[in-house]
Design a protein around this motif. Structure first.
Motif, PDB file in Angstrom:
ATOM      1  N   GLU A  51      26.906  36.157  45.600  1.00 26.86           N
ATOM      2  CA  GLU A  51      27.646  36.228  44.330  1.00 26.86           C
ATOM      3  C   GLU A  51      26.857  35.625  43.180  1.00 26.86           C
ATOM      4  O   GLU A  51      26.946  36.093  42.051  1.00 26.86           O
TER       5      GLU A  51
ATOM      6  N   LEU B 202      35.041  43.956  52.098  1.00 28.56           N
ATOM      7  CA  LEU B 202      35.822  43.886  50.859  1.00 28.56           C
ATOM      8  C   LEU B 202      36.639  45.157  50.622  1.00 28.56           C
ATOM      9  O   LEU B 202      37.165  45.369  49.529  1.00 28.56           O
TER      10      LEU B 202
ATOM     11  N   GLN C 287      36.431  32.654  48.686  1.00 30.24           N
ATOM     12  CA  GLN C 287      35.134  32.968  49.294  1.00 30.24           C
ATOM     13  C   GLN C 287      35.208  32.835  50.813  1.00 30.24           C
ATOM     14  O   GLN C 287      34.638  33.645  51.537  1.00 30.24           O
TER      15      GLN C 287
ATOM     16  N   TRP D 199      30.594  31.533  54.469  1.00 36.32           N
ATOM     17  CA  TRP D 199      30.989  31.532  53.052  1.00 36.32           C
ATOM     18  C   TRP D 199      29.864  31.085  52.137  1.00 36.32           C
ATOM     19  O   TRP D 199      29.785  31.512  50.984  1.00 36.32           O
TER      20      TRP D 199
ATOM     21  N   TRP E  94      41.216  36.946  47.171  1.00 38.34           N
ATOM     22  CA  TRP E  94      40.670  36.216  48.312  1.00 38.34           C
ATOM     23  C   TRP E  94      39.758  35.081  47.867  1.00 38.34           C
ATOM     24  O   TRP E  94      39.014  35.201  46.903  1.00 38.34           O
TER      25      TRP E  94
ATOM     26  N   ALA F 243      37.087  35.908  52.250  1.00 37.16           N
ATOM     27  CA  ALA F 243      36.260  37.110  52.124  1.00 37.16           C
ATOM     28  C   ALA F 243      35.099  37.062  53.116  1.00 37.16           C
ATOM     29  O   ALA F 243      34.807  38.055  53.784  1.00 37.16           O
TER      30      ALA F 243
ATOM     31  N   ARG G 142      31.837  39.451  43.511  1.00 37.87           N
ATOM     32  CA  ARG G 142      32.802  38.421  43.132  1.00 37.87           C
ATOM     33  C   ARG G 142      34.056  39.039  42.519  1.00 37.87           C
ATOM     34  O   ARG G 142      35.193  38.665  42.860  1.00 37.87           O
TER      35      ARG G 142
ATOM     36  N   ARG H 260      36.175  40.620  45.212  1.00 36.36           N
ATOM     37  CA  ARG H 260      36.842  39.572  45.997  1.00 36.36           C
ATOM     38  C   ARG H 260      38.039  39.032  45.219  1.00 36.36           C
ATOM     39  O   ARG H 260      39.132  38.853  45.776  1.00 36.36           O
TER      40      ARG H 260
END
Length: 74
Positions: A37, A55, A19, A30, A17, A22, A9, A12
């Protein structure tokens, strides 16, 4: 939340970004990223590699220093 999920998280968020964005970069849905996460989904090595690549980081950056959790019944 598990430490791995927290690192995912944070990375990201460093990238700025959502969710959804990402997850698109990683190649997963997602909702799956959300479960990672929140620590509701354990990740296989293949998933960890895919998440790190999506990522734009390394698996080590997401995993170095994490505590080892013994599996139940082991």
């Amino acid at each position: 939340m598990g430490e791995f999920g927290e690192r995912v998280r944070l990375r990201r968020e460093e990238l700025g970004w959502s969710q959804e964005h990402a997850a698109d970069q990683i190649g997963i849905h997602w909702t799956q990223l959300g479960r990672v996460e929140r620590g509701q989904r354990s990740s296989r090595i293949e998933s960890i590699l895919k998440i790190a690549a999506g990522l734009q980081t390394t698996p080590g950056a997401l995993m170095d220093g994490l505590p080892i959790v013994e599996a139940e019944g082991a």
